[in-house]
Design a protein around this motif. Structure first.
Motif, PDB file in Angstrom:
ATOM      1  N   GLY A  10       1.000  -1.000  -0.076  1.00 47.60           N
ATOM      2  CA  GLY A  10      -0.204   0.106   0.054  1.00 47.60           C
ATOM      3  C   GLY A  10       0.836   1.203  -0.055  1.00 47.60           C
ATOM      4  N   PRO A  11       0.123   2.457  -0.085  1.00 45.59           N
ATOM      5  CA  PRO A  11       1.066   3.664  -0.029  1.00 45.59           C
ATOM      6  C   PRO A  11       1.491   3.997   1.357  1.00 45.59           C
ATOM      7  N   ALA A  12       2.367   4.988   1.334  1.00 44.15           N
ATOM      8  CA  ALA A  12       2.793   5.645   2.752  1.00 44.15           C
ATOM      9  C   ALA A  12       1.499   6.544   3.398  1.00 44.15           C
ATOM     10  N   ARG A  13       1.732   6.333   4.532  1.00 47.63           N
ATOM     11  CA  ARG A  13       0.391   7.054   5.172  1.00 47.63           C
ATOM     12  C   ARG A  13       1.155   7.378   6.752  1.00 47.63           C
ATOM     13  N   VAL A  14       0.439   8.251   7.262  1.00 41.68           N
ATOM     14  CA  VAL A  14       0.833   8.462   8.873  1.00 41.68           C
ATOM     15  C   VAL A  14      -0.732   7.818   9.627  1.00 41.68           C
ATOM     16  N   PRO A 109       1.450  13.365  14.199  1.00 39.89           N
ATOM     17  CA  PRO A 109       1.255  12.131  14.012  1.00 39.89           C
ATOM     18  C   PRO A 109       2.395  11.300  13.583  1.00 39.89           C
ATOM     19  N   ARG A 110       2.109   9.778  13.748  1.00 43.84           N
ATOM     20  CA  ARG A 110       3.367   9.007  13.773  1.00 43.84           C
ATOM     21  C   ARG A 110       3.175   8.423  12.069  1.00 43.84           C
ATOM     22  N   PRO A 111       4.351   8.593  11.569  1.00 47.76           N
ATOM     23  CA  PRO A 111       4.360   7.936  10.082  1.00 47.76           C
ATOM     24  C   PRO A 111       4.519   6.291  10.401  1.00 47.76           C
ATOM     25  N   VAL A 112       3.782   5.745   9.556  1.00 50.94           N
ATOM     26  CA  VAL A 112       3.553   4.472   9.566  1.00 50.94           C
ATOM     27  C   VAL A 112       4.545   3.375   8.988  1.00 50.94           C
ATOM     28  N   ARG A 158       5.409   0.420  -1.787  1.00 50.79           N
ATOM     29  CA  ARG A 158       4.399   1.237  -2.274  1.00 50.79           C
ATOM     30  C   ARG A 158       4.085   0.910  -3.703  1.00 50.79           C
ATOM     31  N   GLY A 159       3.887  -0.238  -4.023  1.00 49.94           N
ATOM     32  CA  GLY A 159       3.606  -1.060  -5.377  1.00 49.94           C
ATOM     33  C   GLY A 159       4.733  -0.955  -6.544  1.00 49.94           C
ATOM     34  N   VAL A 160       5.855  -0.732  -6.100  1.00 49.18           N
ATOM     35  CA  VAL A 160       6.893  -0.605  -6.945  1.00 49.18           C
ATOM     36  C   VAL A 160       7.911  -1.808  -6.649  1.00 49.18           C
TER      37      VAL A 160
END
Length: 371
Positions: A10-14, A109-112, A158-160
Motif C-alpha cells: 500500500g501507499p505511505a501513510r501516517v 502524527p506517527r509515520p507508519v 508502495r507498489g514498486v
C-alpha cells in the motif's frame, strides 16, 4: 481479473489519531532491531548488538561466487570477485551509522513504518577498498553525475517492485573525506549476513539508507538517479511536494540509561547520591563541539566532559557528567552541538517519512533513598 502488486503493497501513510502500532509494524520491529542503549558503553559495537534495518529479505550468499560489476559511464568496465577485492591494500575506518528513521515513532502524527525510538545507531570498524580507488581504476567518464549502487535484496514497496538501489553524487563517491568503502569485513571478521555479506557500501557521515548492503553493482550515470529509494523514499517533505533529500546525519547525543530498569516499562531507578552519567555524541556534518546535560527537564543546561576524538573523525565520542541525585522524579536530557553550529532541537519539526529526527533525548528517572 488480474492481480497487482498494490494488493500487498500500500501507499505511505501516517497513523490516525490514537492509532496504535499495527501488527505489520510489530513484524518489522521483530525483523529489525536497535542497539540496547546500555551498549553505548562499547567504543565499537559488537556485531550482534549493532542495529539492523533490512528492507526486504536477507540474500543467501554462502557457497556461491559473488561478483561486483562496475559499469556505465566508465572507460574500463570491470567485474571483480571477492578475492580480487581483498587483494587491494585494506583500509579500516571506525564509523558511526544511524538509520534515517531513528526517532520516527516519537513523532505525532506517527509515520507508519519501522517504529524506531532512538536505538537505531551503532559504531563498527569496517574494512575494505576505498570506493574512489575502484572508480579511478575504472575511469569515470566526462559528464558523470551520479554513481548508483545496487544491492541483491529485492522486494516491493508502495507498489514498486525493485532491487534496493541508492546513488551518491560523483563528488561524494570520489571523495577522500569522508572516504566511502566497499567493505568486506566488520570488526575484524567477515560481514555477518544481516550486515551485507559478502560486500556492502559504507559512507561515513551519511544516514544508513546510503550504505547499500549485499552490493553487486556500481553504475556511473550522466543524469540524476531517479530510483524509488532516491526520489520517492528518503525525502524530507510535509506532504506531496518533492522535498529535500536525506543525506548527512544530524547531530545527536544519547545517554546510557543510568541505574536499573523496570522489566516492562524500562523506567529507570537510581539511588540518591553520586550518579555518573555517560553516553555518546556524533554528527555527520562536522565534529561534535560540545554536549550539554540537563537534570531538570531542560530548564538548566550544563556542559559535559567530552573525551578526545582519538583519530576517529566519523565515529561517536564519549561524554561524561557528574550528577548528584536527590530523591524524587527527574528528567535527564542531553543534546549535542557540532562545529558548524548544528544542534538538537527541543521541539522536533515534523516530516511525512519521519526522517532525521534528532529531538533531544529525555529520560525519566526515579531516585530513591539509600537503604
Amino acid at each position: 481479473m488480474g492481480h497487482h502488486l498494490d494488493e500487498v503493497s500500500g501507499p505511505a501513510r501516517v497513523a490516525g489519531p490514537g492509532e496504535d502500532i499495527s501488527r505489520q509494524e510489530l513484524a518489522l520491529a521483530a525483523r529489525n532491531h536497535g542497539l540496547p542503549l546500555e551498549a553505548l558503553r562499547y567504543d565499537v559495537t559488537p556485531p550482534g548488538l549493532h542495529y539492523v534495518q533490512t528492507h526486504y529479505d536477507i540474500p543467501y550468499a554462502e557457497g556461491s561466487p559473488w561478483t561486483l560489476s562496475i559499469g556505465g559511464r566508465v572507460r574500463r568496465p570491470r567485474v571483480l570477485g571477492t578475492a580480487e577485492l581483498t587483494s587491494y591494500p585494506a583500509v579500516t575506518r571506525r564509523v558511526t551509522m544511524e538509520c534515517a528513521g531513528n526517532g520516527r515513532a516519537l513523532l505525532t502524527p506517527r509515520p507508519v513504518s519501522q517504529p524506531w525510538l532512538v536505538e537505531a545507531v551503532s559504531t563498527a570498524e569496517w574494512t575494505g577498498v576505498p570506493l574512489r580507488v575502484l572508480l579511478t581504476e575504472a575511469g569515470v567518464g566526462a559528464g558523470a553525475v551520479d554513481v548508483v549502487f545496487t544491492g541483491a535484496d529485492h522486494g516491493v514497496e508502495r507498489g514498486v517492485e525493485q532491487d534496493y538501489q541508492r546513488a551518491l553524487p560523483v563528488a561524494a563517491a570520489l571523495g577522500e573525506d569522508p572516504e566511502a568503502l566497499v567493505a568486506y569485513a566488520m570488526n575484524g571478521g567477515p560481514l555477518p549476513p544481516q550486515h551485507g555479506f559478502p560486500l556492502r557500501l559504507v559512507v561515513p557521515g551519511w544516514y544508513g539508507m546510503a550504505q547499500v548492503k549485499w552490493l553487486r553493482g556500481i553504475t556511473v550515470i550522466d543524469i540524476p538517479f531517479e530510483g524509488f529509494q532516491q526520489v520517492a523514499a528518503y525525502r524530507l517533505r510535509q506532504d506531496a511536494e518533492v522535498g529535500e533529500p536525506v543525506t548527512r546525519i544530524a547531530p545527536r547525543a544519547l545517554l546510557v540509561p543510568p541505574g536499573f530498569p523496570d522489566f516492562m516499562s524500562r523506567a529507570r531507578v537510581v539511588r540518591e547520591g553520586a550518579v555518573p552519567l555517560e553516553g555518546r555524541a556524533w554528527s555527520g556534518w562536522a565534529p561534535v563541539a560540545g554536549v550539554e546535560v540537563s537534570t531538570d527537564g531542560g530548564r538548566e543546561w550544563r556542559e559535559a566532559e567530552l573525551e578526545p576524538v582519538g583519530g576517529h573523525r566519523w565515529a561517536w565520542r564519549r561524554w561524561r557528567f557528574a550528577w548528584t541525585a536527590a530523591p524524587g522524579q527527574h528528567t535527564l536530557s542531553v543534546r549535542a552541538t557540532d562545529a558548524e553550529g548544528n544542534t538538537q532541537p527541543l521541539r522536533q519539526p515534523w516530516n511525512r517519512g519521519g526522517f532525521a529526527n534528532n529531538l533531544v533525548q529525555n529520560v525519566p528517572v526515579l531516585c530513591v533513598e539509600q537503604d
